[in-house]
Design an enzyme around this catalytic site. Structure first.
Site, short mmCIF file in Angstrom:
data_model
loop_
_atom_site.label_atom_id
_atom_site.label_comp_id
_atom_site.label_asym_id
_atom_site.label_seq_id
_atom_site.Cartn_x
_atom_site.Cartn_y
_atom_site.Cartn_z
N LYS A 38 -38.81 -21.69 10.47
CA LYS A 38 -39.57 -20.26 10.83
C LYS A 38 -39.47 -19.63 12.30
CE LYS A 38 -42.60 -21.36 6.70
NZ LYS A 38 -43.85 -21.58 6.39
N ASP B 266 -46.83 -15.30 5.89
CA ASP B 266 -47.92 -16.55 5.95
C ASP B 266 -49.18 -16.35 6.49
OD1 ASP B 266 -45.85 -18.62 4.80
OD2 ASP B 266 -45.24 -19.04 6.71
P1 NAP Z 1 -45.34 -29.10 11.33
O1 NAP Z 1 -44.86 -27.98 12.10
O2 NAP Z 1 -44.38 -30.37 11.04
O3 NAP Z 1 -46.55 -29.76 11.78
C1 NAP Z 1 -47.18 -31.05 11.18
C2 NAP Z 1 -48.78 -31.36 11.88
O4 NAP Z 1 -49.01 -32.33 11.27
C3 NAP Z 1 -48.71 -31.43 13.25
O5 NAP Z 1 -50.04 -30.90 13.47
C4 NAP Z 1 -48.83 -33.02 13.32
O6 NAP Z 1 -49.39 -33.52 14.69
C5 NAP Z 1 -49.45 -33.35 12.19
N1 NAP Z 1 -49.17 -34.73 11.89
C6 NAP Z 1 -48.04 -35.11 11.15
N2 NAP Z 1 -47.92 -36.42 11.15
C7 NAP Z 1 -48.98 -36.92 11.62
C8 NAP Z 1 -49.63 -38.24 11.74
N3 NAP Z 1 -49.07 -39.27 11.36
N4 NAP Z 1 -51.01 -38.25 12.27
C9 NAP Z 1 -51.50 -37.11 12.69
N5 NAP Z 1 -50.99 -36.09 12.71
C10 NAP Z 1 -50.00 -35.61 12.09
O7 NAP Z 1 -45.51 -28.66 9.62
P2 NAP Z 1 -46.26 -27.23 9.27
O8 NAP Z 1 -45.25 -26.36 9.04
O9 NAP Z 1 -47.08 -26.83 10.15
O10 NAP Z 1 -47.07 -27.83 8.12
C11 NAP Z 1 -48.14 -28.50 8.12
C12 NAP Z 1 -48.69 -28.84 6.58
O11 NAP Z 1 -49.00 -27.59 6.15
C13 NAP Z 1 -47.75 -29.45 5.75
O12 NAP Z 1 -48.38 -30.33 5.09
C14 NAP Z 1 -47.20 -28.26 4.77
O13 NAP Z 1 -46.74 -28.99 3.65
C15 NAP Z 1 -48.38 -27.43 4.70
N6 NAP Z 1 -47.73 -26.20 4.47
C16 NAP Z 1 -48.20 -25.53 3.40
C17 NAP Z 1 -47.98 -24.19 3.08
C18 NAP Z 1 -48.38 -23.35 1.78
O14 NAP Z 1 -48.00 -22.54 1.45
N7 NAP Z 1 -49.63 -23.99 1.38
C19 NAP Z 1 -47.12 -23.40 3.95
C20 NAP Z 1 -46.73 -24.31 5.01
C21 NAP Z 1 -47.02 -25.40 5.34
P3 NAP Z 1 -48.44 -33.44 15.76
O15 NAP Z 1 -48.42 -32.13 16.45
O16 NAP Z 1 -49.19 -34.58 16.74
O17 NAP Z 1 -46.87 -33.80 15.46
#
Ligand code: NAP
Length: 331
Positions: free
Chosen positions: A101, A157
């Site tokens: 993205k 989004d």
């Molecule tokens: P991303 O950019 O990879 O961000 C991941 C986030 O999770 C970051 O804030 C990361 O913290 C945190 N994280 C990951 N592992 C962790 C751990 N072990 N302990 C603490 N924090 C942790 O992913 P994203 O695209 O933002 O997606 C985030 C979530 O939203 C995912 O679960 C995804 O499936 C969901 N999502 C859903 C939709 C929907 O349509 N429903 C759309 C988009 C995303 P750090 O910054 O410290 O790494």
């Protein structure tokens, strides 16, 4: 466009046998693939669990469009070539998911305001020029698509997050206090969009503090009316929103530090994760008396908006919702 009325029963049967069960319910609406079939797709890495093809193909059938929606595993190194290939093959449009993205911001020919404002592209619409020079989505060229095509990047989004929170939790956002967990791609867009909705206060929590700080400073610049701070609040809030990936796996730790925040201090809890349907966070929140919702509505509404961008027509939301529910939860 659609050729279902002229296709033979045998042809239809052949096509239907190769389609998933949800499509078999609407046989009269599916045109067999032929040389006039047009394509949309989602690119991601990985992509195997994407529910988008099920949701979009059900909608395309409902709209009687001779289009198909595909899913491709595209490594980020190959994203420019994959987008260029889709453009050359006159695809209608693309969705982009993790990790594309942000990368795509620099790869599209034009950025719609939605992508510029929220700083991410999750939808690409391919456009060509009418005789008067105006650029239009390729649906405007039903017979012959010109060779000169450009890509336009959108973000569907941000609106989807807010729509899902409002509809699924019955929450009006103006003046609310919100704890937002996560400052990755989805967390950043959610924080900015919520700030634009005139929430009163945002409490940002993230494992990597510098990322939460960067989001907080962007909010202070762009939305100075919002009281943004880092860390958990002392008192009750209207909403706790999980935008971390914690909860996707059954052995994940809780995204909430319970020593700093008790779930019963939140009126409502939204988890962007939709698989499983009830994450441990949502289960604990329900047991603590909070209203809860998962991220399936967010997935639905971003897809519906993408479809509207490509077709210029209202998306068949309920058809998309039931295809999603069937694909993701088997019901
Ligand atoms: P991303 O950019 O990879 O961000 C991941 C986030 O999770 C970051 O804030 C990361 O913290 C945190 N994280 C990951 N592992 C962790 C751990 N072990 N302990 C603490 N924090 C942790 O992913 P994203 O695209 O933002 O997606 C985030 C979530 O939203 C995912 O679960 C995804 O499936 C969901 N999502 C859903 C939709 C929907 O349509 N429903 C759309 C988009 C995303 P750090 O910054 O410290 O790494």
């Amino acid at each position: 466009m659609g050729k279902s009325s002229s296709s033979s029963f045998a042809q239809r049967k052949l096509v239907l046998c190769s389609l998933p069960a949800y499509n078999r319910r609407v046989p009269d609406q599916i045109a067999p693939i032929d040389s006039s079939t047009r394509y949309c797709a989602v690119f991601g890495h990985p992509i195997s669990h994407s529910a988008s093809p099920a949701m979009h193909n059900a909608a395309l059938a409902q709209l009687r469009l001779n289009w198909r929606y595909l899913a491709f595993d595209v490594h980020p190194d190959n994203l420019p070539e994959a987008i260029a290939g889709a453009r050359r093959m006159k695809f209608i449009g693309l969705n982009l998911t993790v990790p594309h993205k942000l990368l795509a911001l620099k790869m599209v020919d034009q950025l719609d305001d939605s992508a510029r404002v929220w700083g991410a592209v999750n939808t690409i619409c391919f456009e060509a020029r009418l005789a008067n020079g105006e650029w239009r989505p390729l649906i405007s060229f039903p017979t012959e698509v010109p060779e000169d095509i450009r890509s336009r990047g959108f973000n569907s989004d941000a609106d989807a997050i807010v729509r899902s929170i409002q509809e699924d939790l019955g929450l009006k956002l103006v003046g609310t206090q919100i704890v937002l967990l996560g400052a990755g791609g989805a967390g950043r867009v959610a924080a900015l969009k919520l700030a634009s909705e005139n929430v009163a206060a945002l409490y940002l929590v993230n494992r990597t503090l510098s990322k939460a700080e960067a989001v907080a400073s962007e909010i202070r610049k762009r939305f100075p009316q919002v009281n943004v701070s880092l860390g958990y609040p002392k008192g009750p809030v209207d909403l706790l929103l999980n935008a971390t990936s914690l909860g996707l796996k059954s052995d994940d730790a809780s995204p909430v530090d319970r020593s700093q925040f008790e779930l019963r201090s939140a009126r409502a809890v939204y988890d962007m994760i939709y698989r499983p349907a009830e994450t441990p966070l949502l289960k604990a929140a329900r047991e603590a008396g909070c209203r809860t919702a998962n991220g399936i509505g967010m997935l639905l509404y971003q897809g519906a908006r993408a479809l509207e961008i490509w077709t210029g027509r209202p998306a068949p939301i309920e058809v998309m919702r039931s295809a999603l529910m069937k694909n993701v939860y088997g019901r």
